[in-house]
Design a protein around this motif. Structure first.
Motif, PDB file in Angstrom:
ATOM      1  N   GLY A  51      -2.241  -5.489   3.056  1.00 40.96           N
ATOM      2  CA  GLY A  51      -1.755  -6.531   3.963  1.00 40.96           C
ATOM      3  C   GLY A  51      -0.277  -6.805   3.802  1.00 40.96           C
ATOM      4  O   GLY A  51       0.564  -5.936   3.974  1.00 40.96           O
ATOM      5  N   THR A  52       0.053  -8.031   3.451  1.00 40.68           N
ATOM      6  CA  THR A  52       1.447  -8.477   3.351  1.00 40.68           C
ATOM      7  C   THR A  52       2.111  -8.072   2.034  1.00 40.68           C
ATOM      8  O   THR A  52       3.263  -8.413   1.802  1.00 40.68           O
ATOM      9  CB  THR A  52       1.531 -10.007   3.493  1.00 40.68           C
ATOM     10  N   GLY A  53       1.365  -7.370   1.191  1.00 41.42           N
ATOM     11  CA  GLY A  53       1.936  -6.890  -0.066  1.00 41.42           C
ATOM     12  C   GLY A  53       1.867  -7.874  -1.208  1.00 41.42           C
ATOM     13  O   GLY A  53       2.595  -7.747  -2.194  1.00 41.42           O
ATOM     14  N   THR A  63       8.256   0.995  -7.996  1.00 42.50           N
ATOM     15  CA  THR A  63       7.839   1.421  -6.665  1.00 42.50           C
ATOM     16  C   THR A  63       6.486   0.828  -6.325  1.00 42.50           C
ATOM     17  O   THR A  63       5.506   1.060  -7.033  1.00 42.50           O
ATOM     18  CB  THR A  63       7.744   2.968  -6.588  1.00 42.50           C
ATOM     19  N   GLY A  64       6.445   0.066  -5.255  1.00 43.39           N
ATOM     20  CA  GLY A  64       5.195  -0.484  -4.743  1.00 43.39           C
ATOM     21  C   GLY A  64       5.137  -0.291  -3.242  1.00 43.39           C
ATOM     22  O   GLY A  64       6.073  -0.657  -2.537  1.00 43.39           O
ATOM     23  N   VAL A  65       4.059   0.311  -2.771  1.00 42.22           N
ATOM     24  CA  VAL A  65       3.904   0.609  -1.345  1.00 42.22           C
ATOM     25  C   VAL A  65       2.550   0.097  -0.880  1.00 42.22           C
ATOM     26  O   VAL A  65       1.539   0.286  -1.567  1.00 42.22           O
ATOM     27  CB  VAL A  65       4.001   2.132  -1.081  1.00 42.22           C
ATOM     28  N   VAL A  66       2.531  -0.521   0.295  1.00 38.06           N
ATOM     29  CA  VAL A  66       1.298  -0.984   0.923  1.00 38.06           C
ATOM     30  C   VAL A  66       0.878   0.043   1.966  1.00 38.06           C
ATOM     31  O   VAL A  66       1.706   0.503   2.755  1.00 38.06           O
ATOM     32  CB  VAL A  66       1.501  -2.350   1.614  1.00 38.06           C
ATOM     33  N   MET A  73       0.315  -6.975   9.610  1.00 37.23           N
ATOM     34  CA  MET A  73       0.365  -7.159   8.153  1.00 37.23           C
ATOM     35  C   MET A  73       1.521  -6.357   7.564  1.00 37.23           C
ATOM     36  O   MET A  73       2.241  -6.846   6.684  1.00 37.23           O
ATOM     37  CB  MET A  73      -0.956  -6.738   7.516  1.00 37.23           C
ATOM     38  N   LEU A  74       1.690  -5.127   8.022  1.00 39.94           N
ATOM     39  CA  LEU A  74       2.787  -4.298   7.509  1.00 39.94           C
ATOM     40  C   LEU A  74       4.145  -4.890   7.853  1.00 39.94           C
ATOM     41  O   LEU A  74       5.075  -4.826   7.048  1.00 39.94           O
ATOM     42  CB  LEU A  74       2.665  -2.869   8.047  1.00 39.94           C
ATOM     43  N   ALA A  75       4.273  -5.485   9.026  1.00 36.60           N
ATOM     44  CA  ALA A  75       5.536  -6.137   9.396  1.00 36.60           C
ATOM     45  C   ALA A  75       5.833  -7.280   8.433  1.00 36.60           C
ATOM     46  O   ALA A  75       6.980  -7.465   7.997  1.00 36.60           O
ATOM     47  CB  ALA A  75       5.471  -6.641  10.835  1.00 36.60           C
ATOM     48  N   GLU A  76       4.794  -8.043   8.084  1.00 33.42           N
ATOM     49  CA  GLU A  76       4.976  -9.138   7.121  1.00 33.42           C
ATOM     50  C   GLU A  76       5.351  -8.578   5.744  1.00 33.42           C
ATOM     51  O   GLU A  76       6.203  -9.146   5.062  1.00 33.42           O
ATOM     52  CB  GLU A  76       3.709  -9.988   7.021  1.00 33.42           C
ATOM     53  N   ALA A  77       4.713  -7.492   5.326  1.00 30.65           N
ATOM     54  CA  ALA A  77       5.047  -6.877   4.038  1.00 30.65           C
ATOM     55  C   ALA A  77       6.521  -6.477   4.027  1.00 30.65           C
ATOM     56  O   ALA A  77       7.244  -6.761   3.059  1.00 30.65           O
ATOM     57  CB  ALA A  77       4.152  -5.661   3.766  1.00 30.65           C
ATOM     58  N   GLY A  81      10.126  -7.442   1.818  1.00 35.53           N
ATOM     59  CA  GLY A  81      10.797  -6.397   1.057  1.00 35.53           C
ATOM     60  C   GLY A  81       9.881  -5.346   0.452  1.00 35.53           C
ATOM     61  O   GLY A  81      10.290  -4.608  -0.442  1.00 35.53           O
ATOM     62  N   VAL A  82       8.648  -5.260   0.945  1.00 38.76           N
ATOM     63  CA  VAL A  82       7.687  -4.285   0.433  1.00 38.76           C
ATOM     64  C   VAL A  82       7.564  -3.144   1.429  1.00 38.76           C
ATOM     65  O   VAL A  82       7.366  -3.374   2.628  1.00 38.76           O
ATOM     66  CB  VAL A  82       6.302  -4.933   0.210  1.00 38.76           C
ATOM     67  N   ALA A  83       7.675  -1.920   0.938  1.00 42.68           N
ATOM     68  CA  ALA A  83       7.504  -0.751   1.792  1.00 42.68           C
ATOM     69  C   ALA A  83       6.064  -0.697   2.278  1.00 42.68           C
ATOM     70  O   ALA A  83       5.134  -0.949   1.510  1.00 42.68           O
ATOM     71  CB  ALA A  83       7.838   0.522   1.024  1.00 42.68           C
ATOM     72  N   GLY A  84       5.902  -0.389   3.548  1.00 38.68           N
ATOM     73  CA  GLY A  84       4.563  -0.325   4.115  1.00 38.68           C
ATOM     74  C   GLY A  84       4.382   0.892   4.992  1.00 38.68           C
ATOM     75  O   GLY A  84       5.309   1.311   5.681  1.00 38.68           O
TER      76      GLY A  84
END
Length: 193
Positions: A51-53, A63-66, A73-77, A81-84
């Motif tokens: 989701g939002t990371g 490195t953290g990727v959703v 949800m990816l837009a919110e992540a 500042g979380v790569a999605g």
């Protein structure tokens, strides 16, 4: 794009993405004991159905990727500042043995083919890496309430007991343990060398 997450669930998460972070976040102290079970340093984390990371945001990793099926949800992540990456949890867009940890936090019960999702987690883990699944026990009083609430909200959730989830983790070739039990439980799988 096909998605392992049930179609209705993806649509709901897409609609509520802006509100998702109003729910209590997963804290590092909840994840730390499970991540400590890894037989390697945890530097690359994949948050599946993340989701939002919130999961990777709780950690201090390079490195953290959703990977999630819901674009909202990816837009919110990304806003956090979380790569999605938009993707299917049963066909992760990640190379074999490429991550140190896979998180599936409050998400597996939304996925249509949980065994396939766990198999993909095992595939992408490096030897010594750890899978951390946080789920809810449907046999507890609170669990029965959650099952009812999610179905009333329109989710097509399928919940598992900790023992059943640990058996699924073993079936995909990971060692499995249950470091935390109760309404909210944790199952950990480690990919042995």
């Amino acid at each position: 794009m096909a998605s392992d997450t049930r179609t209705g669930d993806v649509a709901i998460f897409d609609r509520i993405a802006r509100l998702y972070d109003l729910k209590p976040a997963t804290r590092r102290k909840k994840l730390a004991p499970a991540l400590a079970m890894a037989d390697r340093d945890v530097e690359r984390v994949l948050d599946v159905g993340g989701g939002t990371g919130q999961g990777v945001r709780a950690l201090n990793v390079p490195t953290g990727v959703v990977v999630d099926a819901a674009p909202g949800m990816l837009a919110e992540a990304r806003d956090h500042g979380v790569a999605g990456v938009r993707g299917d949890a049963s066909r992760l867009p990640v190379g074999d043995e490429s991550v140190d940890a896979v998180l599936i936090l409050d998400a597996l019960h939304h996925m249509a083919t949980p065994r396939a999702v766990l198999g993909e987690a095992a595939r992408v883990l490096r030897p010594g890496g750890v899978l951390v699944c946080l789920e809810f026990d449907p046999t507890t009083v609170l669990g029965r309430g959650l099952v009812t609430a999610e179905h009333a909200f329109g989710f097509d959730s399928q919940f598992f007991t900790a023992g059943d989830l640990a058996a699924m983790v073993r079936a995909v070739g990971l060692s499995a343990s249950i470091p935390r039990t109760g309404f909210e439980y944790t199952v950990v799988g480690v990919k042995r060398f």
